[in-house]
Design a protein around this motif. Sequence first.
Motif, mmCIF file in Angstrom:
data_model
loop_
_atom_site.group_PDB
_atom_site.id
_atom_site.type_symbol
_atom_site.label_atom_id
_atom_site.label_comp_id
_atom_site.label_asym_id
_atom_site.label_seq_id
_atom_site.Cartn_x
_atom_site.Cartn_y
_atom_site.Cartn_z
ATOM 1 N N LEU A 47 0.843 -1.196 0.000
ATOM 2 C CA LEU A 47 0.000 0.000 0.000
ATOM 3 C C LEU A 47 0.881 1.251 0.000
ATOM 4 O O LEU A 47 2.051 1.200 0.395
ATOM 5 C CB LEU A 47 -0.925 -0.002 1.218
ATOM 6 C CG LEU A 47 -1.892 -1.188 1.359
ATOM 7 C CD1 LEU A 47 -2.865 -0.937 2.505
ATOM 8 C CD2 LEU A 47 -2.631 -1.485 0.079
ATOM 9 N N PRO A 48 0.339 2.390 -0.443
ATOM 10 C CA PRO A 48 1.142 3.617 -0.518
ATOM 11 C C PRO A 48 1.870 3.939 0.793
ATOM 12 O O PRO A 48 1.285 3.877 1.875
ATOM 13 C CB PRO A 48 0.102 4.682 -0.853
ATOM 14 C CG PRO A 48 -0.917 3.952 -1.667
ATOM 15 C CD PRO A 48 -1.005 2.588 -1.006
ATOM 16 N N GLY A 49 3.163 4.251 0.653
ATOM 17 C CA GLY A 49 3.993 4.583 1.810
ATOM 18 C C GLY A 49 4.629 3.390 2.473
ATOM 19 O O GLY A 49 5.508 3.545 3.322
ATOM 20 N N HIS A 50 4.206 2.183 2.112
ATOM 21 C CA HIS A 50 4.679 0.962 2.751
ATOM 22 C C HIS A 50 5.574 0.168 1.803
ATOM 23 O O HIS A 50 5.372 0.182 0.586
ATOM 24 C CB HIS A 50 3.499 0.082 3.161
ATOM 25 C CG HIS A 50 2.579 0.700 4.151
ATOM 26 N ND1 HIS A 50 1.622 1.641 3.810
ATOM 27 C CD2 HIS A 50 2.447 0.515 5.497
ATOM 28 C CE1 HIS A 50 0.944 1.988 4.900
ATOM 29 N NE2 HIS A 50 1.428 1.328 5.928
ATOM 30 N N LEU A 56 5.356 8.621 -1.151
ATOM 31 C CA LEU A 56 3.916 8.879 -1.160
ATOM 32 C C LEU A 56 3.579 9.963 -2.179
ATOM 33 O O LEU A 56 4.400 10.844 -2.456
ATOM 34 C CB LEU A 56 3.457 9.343 0.229
ATOM 35 C CG LEU A 56 3.230 8.266 1.275
ATOM 36 C CD1 LEU A 56 2.973 8.908 2.629
ATOM 37 C CD2 LEU A 56 2.075 7.361 0.897
ATOM 38 N N PRO A 57 2.371 9.932 -2.730
ATOM 39 C CA PRO A 57 1.951 11.028 -3.606
ATOM 40 C C PRO A 57 1.894 12.344 -2.846
ATOM 41 O O PRO A 57 1.723 12.364 -1.617
ATOM 42 C CB PRO A 57 0.555 10.597 -4.075
ATOM 43 C CG PRO A 57 0.091 9.605 -3.072
ATOM 44 C CD PRO A 57 1.313 8.912 -2.564
ATOM 45 N N ARG A 182 2.185 10.274 7.904
ATOM 46 C CA ARG A 182 1.130 10.721 6.990
ATOM 47 C C ARG A 182 -0.010 9.702 6.897
ATOM 48 O O ARG A 182 -1.181 10.062 6.906
ATOM 49 C CB ARG A 182 1.708 10.977 5.591
ATOM 50 C CG ARG A 182 2.420 12.316 5.450
ATOM 51 C CD ARG A 182 2.715 12.606 3.991
ATOM 52 N NE ARG A 182 1.493 12.644 3.194
ATOM 53 C CZ ARG A 182 1.457 12.654 1.861
ATOM 54 N NH1 ARG A 182 2.597 12.612 1.177
ATOM 55 N NH2 ARG A 182 0.313 12.694 1.225
ATOM 56 N N VAL A 183 0.348 8.428 6.825
ATOM 57 C CA VAL A 183 -0.678 7.391 6.682
ATOM 58 C C VAL A 183 -1.599 7.372 7.896
ATOM 59 O O VAL A 183 -2.830 7.342 7.753
ATOM 60 C CB VAL A 183 -0.017 6.008 6.479
ATOM 61 C CG1 VAL A 183 -1.051 4.890 6.626
ATOM 62 C CG2 VAL A 183 0.632 5.925 5.098
ATOM 63 N N ILE A 184 -1.035 7.396 9.108
ATOM 64 C CA ILE A 184 -1.892 7.278 10.291
ATOM 65 C C ILE A 184 -2.805 8.497 10.441
ATOM 66 O O ILE A 184 -3.935 8.380 10.913
ATOM 67 C CB ILE A 184 -1.060 7.042 11.568
ATOM 68 C CG1 ILE A 184 -1.959 6.467 12.671
ATOM 69 C CG2 ILE A 184 -0.347 8.307 12.040
ATOM 70 C CD1 ILE A 184 -1.214 5.990 13.890
ATOM 71 N N ALA A 185 -2.331 9.665 9.998
ATOM 72 C CA ALA A 185 -3.159 10.866 10.105
ATOM 73 C C ALA A 185 -4.167 10.963 8.959
ATOM 74 O O ALA A 185 -5.360 11.161 9.179
ATOM 75 C CB ALA A 185 -2.264 12.109 10.122
ATOM 76 N N GLU A 186 -3.697 10.798 7.724
ATOM 77 C CA GLU A 186 -4.554 11.053 6.570
ATOM 78 C C GLU A 186 -5.548 9.927 6.305
ATOM 79 O O GLU A 186 -6.622 10.166 5.741
ATOM 80 C CB GLU A 186 -3.687 11.319 5.341
ATOM 81 C CG GLU A 186 -2.855 12.592 5.492
ATOM 82 C CD GLU A 186 -1.865 12.812 4.361
ATOM 83 O OE1 GLU A 186 -2.063 12.249 3.258
ATOM 84 O OE2 GLU A 186 -0.877 13.542 4.581
#
Length: 264
Positions: A47-50, A56-57, A182-186
């Motif tokens: 998945l994105p960022g992983h 990340l975009p 970013r992932v945990i927030a967004e």
Amino acid sequence: MAWPLHTLGSPDNPPLCFLHGFMGSGDEWREIAAAFADDFFCLMPDLPGHGANRPLPVERLTFDLLARGLLATLSAHGLTRVWLVGYSLGGRLALYTAAMWPYHVRGLVLESASPGLERPDERRARAHLDDERAARIRRDGLGAFVQAWYTAPLFRGLAANAALLAQVQQRRCAQDPDAMARVIAELSPGRMPPLWGALPFLRMPLAFVSGALDEKYTALGGRVCTLAPNALHTIVPHASHTVHLEAPQAFIAAVRTHLARWGI
């Protein structure tokens, strides 16, 4: 743009796509996917960022953005309809994709995954909490965050296996800290559109797998399966939130039972 992914099995077989959770990677599913590789084409995207799916975009992450990325990845392999198996964050993505693009999803297996928060005050509180967690990752580093993350009660089954917990924590610490922030927030459940209202309209088969020690998600799974018309809930004894890691053979059996129930 298609995502990096791992595959097992022949592309001539029915596709089975595994979606990992927060701080995970597609390769985490390899042991599970190997059990299905004789009969299915198993796809395990990052998945994105992983994993290898970096950077990340620039635009803010949303479940709509991720679902479109998932469908583009599947399309790049000539796949239009797949079974989705998703854990936690990956389960939320699987459910969102099924709700918004039902034609592309033949069936679902959701492991410890929430359809979202229904009340606006709950969503605001959770978004605020995940913003604080993101700030903590940036301030204290991912290692400290990972150590604290796995002290939560829903991971108590994982915490009981010291060797497995150490292995999981080592993998999580290999992720990029800024990406995880970013992932945990967004992609916070507080910023995810609640999908409870979509459940009665899902016509594809749905299985929910939860660990008996994870009381929160076992209760959620019971409610999901009451609302979705073609749903089955499997509760795995002595496991908590990460059933596929804590009790892989029981998880494989649950998925096999669900697929066999629908003649797959």
